[in-house]
Design a protein around this motif. Structure first.
Motif, PDB file in Angstrom:
ATOM      1  N   GLY A 185      -0.941   4.580   9.675  1.00 30.16           N
ATOM      2  CA  GLY A 185      -1.715   4.360   8.467  1.00 30.16           C
ATOM      3  C   GLY A 185      -3.095   4.975   8.606  1.00 30.16           C
ATOM      4  N   ILE A 186      -3.864   4.901   7.532  1.00 30.05           N
ATOM      5  CA  ILE A 186      -5.214   5.467   7.527  1.00 30.05           C
ATOM      6  C   ILE A 186      -6.133   4.519   6.769  1.00 30.05           C
ATOM      7  CG2 ILE A 186      -4.781   6.842   5.444  1.00 30.05           C
ATOM      8  CD1 ILE A 186      -6.531   9.054   6.729  1.00 30.05           C
ATOM      9  N   VAL A 187      -7.366   4.369   7.260  1.00 26.71           N
ATOM     10  CA  VAL A 187      -8.372   3.512   6.615  1.00 26.71           C
ATOM     11  C   VAL A 187      -9.628   4.342   6.378  1.00 26.71           C
ATOM     12  CG1 VAL A 187      -7.509   1.329   7.529  1.00 26.71           C
ATOM     13  CG2 VAL A 187      -9.128   2.666   8.880  1.00 26.71           C
ATOM     14  N   PHE A 188     -10.363   4.043   5.284  1.00 27.02           N
ATOM     15  CA  PHE A 188     -11.488   4.866   4.872  1.00 27.02           C
ATOM     16  C   PHE A 188     -12.785   4.065   4.808  1.00 27.02           C
ATOM     17  CE2 PHE A 188      -7.728   6.819   2.879  1.00 27.02           C
ATOM     18  CZ  PHE A 188      -7.815   8.085   3.437  1.00 27.02           C
ATOM     19  N   ASP A 189     -13.887   4.762   5.039  1.00 27.70           N
ATOM     20  CA  ASP A 189     -15.196   4.109   5.015  1.00 27.70           C
ATOM     21  C   ASP A 189     -15.559   3.606   3.631  1.00 27.70           C
ATOM     22  OD1 ASP A 189     -15.429   6.758   4.082  1.00 27.70           O
ATOM     23  OD2 ASP A 189     -17.553   6.869   4.615  1.00 27.70           O
ATOM     24  N   PHE A 190     -15.178   4.347   2.563  1.00 27.84           N
ATOM     25  CA  PHE A 190     -15.564   3.917   1.218  1.00 27.84           C
ATOM     26  C   PHE A 190     -14.807   2.663   0.777  1.00 27.84           C
ATOM     27  CE2 PHE A 190     -12.382   7.275   0.742  1.00 27.84           C
ATOM     28  CZ  PHE A 190     -11.420   6.661  -0.038  1.00 27.84           C
ATOM     29  N   GLU A 191     -13.824   2.260   1.561  1.00 22.54           N
ATOM     30  CA  GLU A 191     -13.140   0.983   1.338  1.00 22.54           C
ATOM     31  C   GLU A 191     -13.496  -0.020   2.437  1.00 22.54           C
ATOM     32  OE1 GLU A 191      -9.060   2.386  -0.892  1.00 22.54           O
ATOM     33  OE2 GLU A 191      -9.073   2.365   1.296  1.00 22.54           O
ATOM     34  N   ASN A 192     -14.555   0.308   3.198  1.00 28.07           N
ATOM     35  CA  ASN A 192     -15.025  -0.545   4.302  1.00 28.07           C
ATOM     36  C   ASN A 192     -13.940  -0.777   5.347  1.00 28.07           C
ATOM     37  OD1 ASN A 192     -17.675  -0.954   3.233  1.00 28.07           O
ATOM     38  ND2 ASN A 192     -16.823  -2.460   1.803  1.00 28.07           N
ATOM     39  N   TYR A 193     -13.026   0.195   5.485  1.00 27.03           N
ATOM     40  CA  TYR A 193     -11.946   0.156   6.481  1.00 27.03           C
ATOM     41  C   TYR A 193     -11.064  -1.088   6.334  1.00 27.03           C
ATOM     42  CZ  TYR A 193     -14.981   3.682   8.607  1.00 27.03           C
ATOM     43  OH  TYR A 193     -15.757   4.791   8.818  1.00 27.03           O
ATOM     44  N   ARG A 194     -10.931  -1.588   5.111  1.00 27.50           N
ATOM     45  CA  ARG A 194     -10.190  -2.835   4.896  1.00 27.50           C
ATOM     46  C   ARG A 194      -8.737  -2.610   4.469  1.00 27.50           C
ATOM     47  NH1 ARG A 194     -14.657  -6.493   1.576  1.00 27.50           N
ATOM     48  NH2 ARG A 194     -16.146  -6.717   3.299  1.00 27.50           N
ATOM     49  N   HIS A 195      -8.413  -1.441   3.947  1.00 21.53           N
ATOM     50  CA  HIS A 195      -7.070  -1.214   3.408  1.00 21.53           C
ATOM     51  C   HIS A 195      -6.348  -0.136   4.220  1.00 21.53           C
ATOM     52  CE1 HIS A 195      -8.224  -3.691   0.057  1.00 21.53           C
ATOM     53  NE2 HIS A 195      -9.239  -2.881  -0.227  1.00 21.53           N
ATOM     54  N   ILE A 196      -5.161  -0.470   4.691  1.00 23.52           N
ATOM     55  CA  ILE A 196      -4.359   0.486   5.461  1.00 23.52           C
ATOM     56  C   ILE A 196      -3.401   1.191   4.505  1.00 23.52           C
ATOM     57  CG2 ILE A 196      -2.726   0.796   7.348  1.00 23.52           C
ATOM     58  CD1 ILE A 196      -3.834  -1.753   8.600  1.00 23.52           C
ATOM     59  N   HIS A 197      -3.541   2.500   4.402  1.00 26.00           N
ATOM     60  CA  HIS A 197      -2.659   3.307   3.554  1.00 26.00           C
ATOM     61  C   HIS A 197      -1.624   3.992   4.444  1.00 26.00           C
ATOM     62  CE1 HIS A 197      -5.420   2.840   0.113  1.00 26.00           C
ATOM     63  NE2 HIS A 197      -6.376   2.945   1.025  1.00 26.00           N
ATOM     64  N   SER A 198      -0.381   3.837   4.135  1.00 24.79           N
ATOM     65  CA  SER A 198       0.698   4.325   4.995  1.00 24.79           C
ATOM     66  C   SER A 198       0.982   5.811   4.803  1.00 24.79           C
ATOM     67  CB  SER A 198       1.979   3.535   4.723  1.00 24.79           C
ATOM     68  OG  SER A 198       1.832   2.188   5.081  1.00 24.79           O
ATOM     69  N   PHE A 199       1.236   6.480   5.910  1.00 26.07           N
ATOM     70  CA  PHE A 199       1.730   7.849   5.884  1.00 26.07           C
ATOM     71  C   PHE A 199       3.213   7.847   5.493  1.00 26.07           C
ATOM     72  CE2 PHE A 199      -2.143   8.644   7.958  1.00 26.07           C
ATOM     73  CZ  PHE A 199      -2.346  10.013   8.105  1.00 26.07           C
ATOM     74  N   LEU A 227       0.820  -1.196   0.000  1.00 23.61           N
ATOM     75  CA  LEU A 227       0.000   0.000   0.000  1.00 23.61           C
ATOM     76  C   LEU A 227       0.858   1.252   0.000  1.00 23.61           C
ATOM     77  CD1 LEU A 227      -2.749  -1.197   2.475  1.00 23.61           C
ATOM     78  CD2 LEU A 227      -3.060  -0.622   0.072  1.00 23.61           C
ATOM     79  N   TYR A 228       1.994   1.191   0.658  1.00 26.93           N
ATOM     80  CA  TYR A 228       2.917   2.317   0.671  1.00 26.93           C
ATOM     81  C   TYR A 228       3.379   2.616  -0.756  1.00 26.93           C
ATOM     82  CZ  TYR A 228       6.810   5.262   2.185  1.00 26.93           C
ATOM     83  OH  TYR A 228       7.660   6.315   2.374  1.00 26.93           O
TER      84      TYR A 228
END
Length: 241
Positions: free
Chosen positions: A63-77, A16-17
């Motif tokens: 990291g950050i997770v979003f509702d439109f992805e159902n909080y399934r994917h962690i995106h790294s800062f 994801l990074y």
């Protein structure tokens, strides 16, 4: 088993990074412009078609997770470093992390959580949040306040967003020729105090509509184009191209 899970988690985060970096792989100048004004950790900032998130650099990983992805994917800062002219342009760690998100099409309200060293939490820099029953947790919110657009798609119809501003805590519905004037099919959602929205897919062409509060119908005061229908009602006019 635990070791295997940790390895998979690290692989996922690393991938994801890399995906995050790909957004600006061909445009370092754009990234530099977006992060140029970061001075401190702050609430999310809207910059054009992007949202800039910041976090403290004291954690090993954020990291950050979003509702439109159902909080399934962690995106790294990423860590924010700047060149110090007083030290021969050496890179200096600012102690700030950042993540740049390109706003998905047709999204106006972002709900998210941070993942700090494996701990899921609301964004401490963002005072706007709510309890989300879907995940049974507190989430942070960011409203994307920019001019509305009608987004065409490859489908034979188009996405249309209805917007109403008024007092908080109301139940606002919309009905029109696309519902055969049934006002109980669509209800707008209050996305922030006094600001209501609804997105629907409508066929291309001309549509008439009105808003409803209780049994009272009223036209859209942000839309100056109105018409008298054949049954004597006044309606707002919407054209989908």
């Amino acid at each position: 088993m635990k070791r295997f899970f940790i390895i998979l988690f690290l692989i996922s985060v690393s991938s994801l990074y890399a995906l995050t970096d790909d957004i600006f792989a061909d445009n370092q100048t754009m990234q530099d412009a977006l992060i140029a004004n970061i001075k401190t950790v702050q609430a999310p900032v809207l910059v054009g078609d992007y949202i800039l998130f910041t976090a403290s650099g004291s954690a090993r990983h954020t990291g950050i997770v979003f509702d439109f992805e159902n909080y399934r994917h962690i995106h790294s800062f990423r860590r924010l470093v700047r060149r110090d002219p007083d030290e021969d342009e050496k890179e200096k760690d600012t102690g700030i992390l950042f993540y740049i998100m390109k706003i998905p099409e047709n999204i106006r309200l972002i709900k998210y959580r941070l993942v700090i060293d494996g701990l899921w939490t609301a964004d401490p820099a963002n005072p706007d949040g709510e309890f989300c029953e879907a995940v049974n947790l507190n989430v942070s919110k960011f409203f994307i306040d920019r001019p509305l657009k009608i987004h065409s798609s490859s489908r034979t119809d188009s996405s249309v967003r209805f917007v109403y501003r008024g007092e908080s805590g109301q139940k606002i519905r919309v009905g029109g020729t696309f519902t055969n004037w049934d006002s109980f099919i669509y209800e707008l959602q209050e996305v922030r105090p006094g600001f209501y929205e609804l997105e629907v897919w409508l066929p291309k062409g001309e549509h008439y509509y009105t808003y409803y509060k209780g049994m009272t119908a009223f036209t859209d005061d942000t839309n100056p184009e109105r018409v008298y229908t054949s049954d004597g009602r006044i309606a707002s006019v919407l054209r989908v191209h």
